[in-house]
Design a protein around this motif. Structure first.
Motif, PDB file in Angstrom:
ATOM      1  N   LEU B 305       0.750  -1.162  -0.171  1.00 51.50           N
ATOM      2  CA  LEU B 305      -0.059  -0.065   0.055  1.00 51.50           C
ATOM      3  C   LEU B 305       0.722   1.261   0.023  1.00 51.50           C
ATOM      4  O   LEU B 305       0.243   2.240  -0.185  1.00 51.50           O
ATOM      5  CB  LEU B 305      -0.996   0.028   1.147  1.00 51.50           C
ATOM      6  CG  LEU B 305      -2.001   0.755   1.237  1.00 51.50           C
ATOM      7  CD1 LEU B 305      -2.968   0.753   0.080  1.00 51.50           C
ATOM      8  CD2 LEU B 305      -3.130   0.563   2.499  1.00 51.50           C
ATOM      9  N   PHE B 308       0.543   3.346  -3.377  1.00 45.58           N
ATOM     10  CA  PHE B 308      -0.473   4.305  -3.484  1.00 45.58           C
ATOM     11  C   PHE B 308      -0.683   5.303  -2.342  1.00 45.58           C
ATOM     12  O   PHE B 308      -1.038   6.252  -2.879  1.00 45.58           O
ATOM     13  CB  PHE B 308      -1.674   3.086  -3.449  1.00 45.58           C
ATOM     14  CG  PHE B 308      -3.110   3.338  -3.869  1.00 45.58           C
ATOM     15  CD1 PHE B 308      -3.502   3.857  -5.005  1.00 45.58           C
ATOM     16  CD2 PHE B 308      -3.913   3.664  -2.478  1.00 45.58           C
ATOM     17  CE1 PHE B 308      -4.777   4.049  -4.962  1.00 45.58           C
ATOM     18  CE2 PHE B 308      -4.867   4.296  -2.806  1.00 45.58           C
ATOM     19  CZ  PHE B 308      -5.629   4.577  -4.023  1.00 45.58           C
ATOM     20  N   GLY B 309      -0.430   4.982  -1.219  1.00 46.00           N
ATOM     21  CA  GLY B 309      -0.747   5.749  -0.049  1.00 46.00           C
ATOM     22  C   GLY B 309       0.336   7.205  -0.199  1.00 46.00           C
ATOM     23  O   GLY B 309      -0.292   8.079   0.159  1.00 46.00           O
ATOM     24  N   ARG B 311       0.925   8.625  -3.059  1.00 39.99           N
ATOM     25  CA  ARG B 311       0.426   9.161  -4.300  1.00 39.99           C
ATOM     26  C   ARG B 311      -0.930   9.666  -4.220  1.00 39.99           C
ATOM     27  O   ARG B 311      -1.537  10.620  -4.711  1.00 39.99           O
ATOM     28  CB  ARG B 311       0.653   8.228  -5.620  1.00 39.99           C
ATOM     29  CG  ARG B 311       2.285   7.993  -5.870  1.00 39.99           C
ATOM     30  CD  ARG B 311       2.090   7.099  -6.909  1.00 39.99           C
ATOM     31  NE  ARG B 311       3.709   6.981  -7.258  1.00 39.99           N
ATOM     32  CZ  ARG B 311       4.060   6.961  -8.723  1.00 39.99           C
ATOM     33  NH1 ARG B 311       3.138   6.952  -9.512  1.00 39.99           N
ATOM     34  NH2 ARG B 311       5.137   7.228  -8.852  1.00 39.99           N
ATOM     35  N   ALA B 312      -1.833   8.818  -3.654  1.00 38.91           N
ATOM     36  CA  ALA B 312      -3.215   8.967  -3.688  1.00 38.91           C
ATOM     37  C   ALA B 312      -3.727   8.988  -1.980  1.00 38.91           C
ATOM     38  O   ALA B 312      -3.429   8.131  -1.387  1.00 38.91           O
ATOM     39  CB  ALA B 312      -3.767   8.076  -4.677  1.00 38.91           C
ATOM     40  N   ARG B 313      -4.699   9.913  -2.125  1.00 37.49           N
ATOM     41  CA  ARG B 313      -5.424   9.707  -0.690  1.00 37.49           C
ATOM     42  C   ARG B 313      -6.550   8.714  -1.269  1.00 37.49           C
ATOM     43  O   ARG B 313      -7.198   8.775  -2.241  1.00 37.49           O
ATOM     44  CB  ARG B 313      -6.038  10.887  -0.050  1.00 37.49           C
ATOM     45  CG  ARG B 313      -6.639  11.843  -1.240  1.00 37.49           C
ATOM     46  CD  ARG B 313      -7.043  13.424  -0.562  1.00 37.49           C
ATOM     47  NE  ARG B 313      -7.863  13.937  -1.234  1.00 37.49           N
ATOM     48  CZ  ARG B 313      -7.630  14.934  -2.065  1.00 37.49           C
ATOM     49  NH1 ARG B 313      -6.304  15.020  -2.504  1.00 37.49           N
ATOM     50  NH2 ARG B 313      -8.527  15.539  -2.913  1.00 37.49           N
ATOM     51  N   TYR B 314      -7.367   8.255   0.020  1.00 35.18           N
ATOM     52  CA  TYR B 314      -8.546   7.452  -0.316  1.00 35.18           C
ATOM     53  C   TYR B 314      -9.589   7.811   0.786  1.00 35.18           C
ATOM     54  O   TYR B 314      -9.199   7.886   1.774  1.00 35.18           O
ATOM     55  CB  TYR B 314      -8.096   6.059  -0.365  1.00 35.18           C
ATOM     56  CG  TYR B 314      -9.373   5.294  -0.274  1.00 35.18           C
ATOM     57  CD1 TYR B 314      -9.935   5.058  -1.965  1.00 35.18           C
ATOM     58  CD2 TYR B 314     -10.311   4.645   0.690  1.00 35.18           C
ATOM     59  CE1 TYR B 314     -11.201   4.227  -1.994  1.00 35.18           C
ATOM     60  CE2 TYR B 314     -11.450   4.187   0.269  1.00 35.18           C
ATOM     61  CZ  TYR B 314     -11.821   3.714  -1.065  1.00 35.18           C
ATOM     62  OH  TYR B 314     -13.091   3.092  -1.213  1.00 35.18           O
TER      63      TYR B 314
END
Lengths: 444, 444
Positions: B305, B308-309, B311-314
């Motif tokens: 993760l 992804f974490g 570069r992108a917030r969720y």
């Protein structure tokens, strides 16, 4: 492409985990537990995160019993824990909760009631659980109908988190690349763009579809939040969206109105596009649709669904289930019985007037705009240059939080206060917001 | 690619609207109202659709008070309208329902309880509302981690309805094209594939990733339902999935276990991959997770993760909200307190034995297979040639419905009875199913 992509940006109003040592031991433990369990992609709001345990109307209460006026959350739009919605959910959940492959009356009653709030041309409704799923489905249908892929969105749009929506949601930042089939246009910003903005917005859309076509990408849809919420809240002058929709249609694209944020009475009317006299081909909806219950969907002109429906079946396990439909019906009932769109219009006008009065005393308030209870207030260092007051906006948002009022900010420079209280907000609560803001601005 | 795509197919066990004139006036009116309001993409089950109004345990009741034994629905796995889940939802909804950008204990308590049911390597959990959103997010994360796009699925897989999942869900039919980055492999069918199937399944996966690489498509993930439910239910021999996962990893891909259907005790163990000794990199989950409440998510090895974490917030507005978390906690409590995985194992074994006994008297029952309460029974016209008894399967499913038992069918020839009762099914209810099936098969 006619627009410059926004700079890579961190999330506005996000808590910085490096600041954890300043929190209370209990808060620090919760923050650490979140990071350990949920991982690095989750974010909290505010320099000092809020630990909420109870809600009632526009009030929220934290674990220490401190009261907050909610001027931000656009999901529990009827007010937090609205008893009629809670009761509808509990009653139907105790009876049966199946899905749309069996016959059930409630989903049909709800579909009928929902379509009755929309223009008659929108004859079909389809149900999902989230606004992301609604926009994702709308795009699948639009692609099937048009045979094209080209999508035009605004330069700081947010339309959802599925793979196909993340690539057309520039507000997620530079770490999330836009698709090659996606073109962005500057938002219809009458404050910075000037009085010819509406015509220019439509011209930008025409140019964006032409640019896509030059790359061999055929038109699919113009997809916009009808209040341009994440771009910075741009409601005026009412009517410009009809021109934009006409430009999209002239290019061969559909006009999809993303009403996930503006819908269900927030703008003082049931739907955001109504103010503009624009007639969408597809309307997507979500957030306040179940007042917190996961319910979303889309309404569409039946002829646009023919091609998709002839090739693909659609099933969403939880979408349109009896409990969701009961929650959705209760929301429509409460909107009507409590006349909440009218309340949003009335209290929203009061807030705009109050913000205008504050602007007479606080030069930092460069622009005030809104419709109903969807309001943006732009903070600038200089009214002539309109230099964004980014740091001051963050300070204001956090000062309001310490003063017991919850809002956030938006826009490419993060200098626009985003004010979105529940639709049940009273005039007295609006005045409390205005007083607290007055103090926060006075403290600088 | 090592596999032939399945033929274009209509939905198995779908109601044909052309048959509406044969329905009662009330049913006909409901069917017409559905078509008018929901449009052409929705489908009903059965030649004679079921109009359900109430559920209790494994029982469902229609509008005329007729009782059905539910042997199909894998969402209300604890039993319909389970009072502990209903109570948890009602209590939390009456208190507060916000989202994960505020601190809240329940989502953390739930995350911790959920991760405790999974292998320790899976350290983070992320919440969505539907299995589609969970698989969609898993793919976004897998792409960010691997930098590849190549996905291998089985030839009749179903993984969801977002745009990015529809293009890797061949079971949606030829009207929904597969992506160019998607390769399919034949399912691990020990009945038709023979005893060397497990090794061949792994070899097929190796070949599929090699085929993608030959087209310049780098590996991303092997994504499989660990019971191969829509392919036709393929549980045996336990262990083959570990080989398949190893083949995927050797190719540089992640192994994503889609537990949306097999998870939460259905196979007699908490997770379908446990039977195989396979260790997934990501586990996606949904359907029974909230016993009908829209709740889904994924668990993941934290190191996957990171990219992804960074570069992108969720954020998922409804995902992991306090009401969903309360529902999810109640489901875990009931699974434990009522020992439902063990009941699924016990009653599932009883059903398999009973189906075996029926096979001794009904030559059409060509193969019986399953784990816990996820069971497939394959109908053939000739046990030597294994010619699929497609029409007979449809007749059997509809005869069972008329006899008060709800199941459906699956597989490329639609000749596999899909039997998936709630996990609370009793031995007596299992016997009622077996007796009703016996009569349906005897009637031909």
């Amino acid at each position: 492409m006619p627009d410059t992509a926004p700079r890579g940006m961190a999330m506005i109003n996000a808590f910085d985990p490096a600041a954890a040592p300043a929190l209370s031991p209990r808060e620090r433990a919760m923050v650490e537990r979140r990071q350990r369990l949920l991982g690095p992609a989750y974010r909290l709001f505010y320099e000092h995160p809020v630990h909420l345990v109870r809600g009632d109307g526009a009030w929220l209460f934290d674990a220490d019993g401190k009261r907050f006026l909610d001027c931000y959350n656009n999901v529990a739009s009827l007010g937090h824990a609205h008893p009629r919605v809670v009761e509808a959910i509990a009653r139907q959940a105790a009876r049966i909760n199946t899905h749309t492959r069996y016959l059930h009356d409630t989903v049909l009653d709800y579909a009928e009631a929902l379509l009755a709030t929309l223009p008659p041309a929108l004859g079909h409704v389809m149900f999902t659980c989230t606004g992301s799923e609604a926009n994702d489905l709308a795009l699948r249908i639009a692609r099937a109908h048009t045979g094209g892929e080209g999508i035009v969105v605004t330069s700081l749009a947010y339309h959802g988190v599925t793979a196909s929506l993340a690539e057309l949601s520039p507000s997620l930042g530079e770490g999330v690349p836009l698709g090659r089939h996606v073109a962005t246009v500057s938002p219809p910003d009458a404050y910075r763009g000037g009085p010819d903005m509406p015509a220019r917005f439509a011209a930008d859309i025409t140019r964006a579809f032409a640019g896509l076509a030059r790359h061999g990408i055929r038109p699919c849809a113009l997809l916009v939040d009808t209040m341009f919420t994440s771009d910075g809240v741009f409601p005026d002058p009412a009517g410009f969206l009809a021109e934009a929709a006409a430009a999209a249609r002239a290019a061969g694209a559909l006009f999809i109105a993303d009403e996930v944020q503006p819908g269900f009475g927030r703008t003082g009317r049931m739907w955001g596009f109504e103010r503009h006299g624009a007639e969408p081909d597809i309307v997507t909806m979500g957030k306040p649709m179940g007042n917190g219950h996961p319910l979303a969907g889309l309404a569409i002109r039946p002829e646009l669904l023919e091609r998709f429906g002839s090739r693909a079946r659609y099933f969403n396990t939880f979408g349109g289930n009896p409990v969701s439909a009961a929650a959705g019906l209760a929301v429509l009932d409460v909107l009507r019985d409590e006349a909440l769109p009218a309340n949003a219009a009335r209290v929203g006008a009061h807030l705009l007037a109050g913000l205008g009065a504050l602007a007479a005393r606080h030069a930092i308030l460069g622009d005030i705009r809104g419709a109903g209870l969807s309001i943006g207030a732009e903070l600038v260092r200089d009214r002539a240059t309109k230099e964004p007051a980014t740091a001051e906006t963050a300070r204001t948002v956090n000062a309001l939080r310490e003063g017991g009022v919850l809002i956030s900010a938006s826009g490419p420079a993060a200098n626009i206060l985003k004010i979105r209280p529940p639709l049940c907000l009273s005039t007295e609560q609006a005045d409390l917001f205005l007083d607290t803001l007055d103090q926060a601005l006075a403290a600088g």
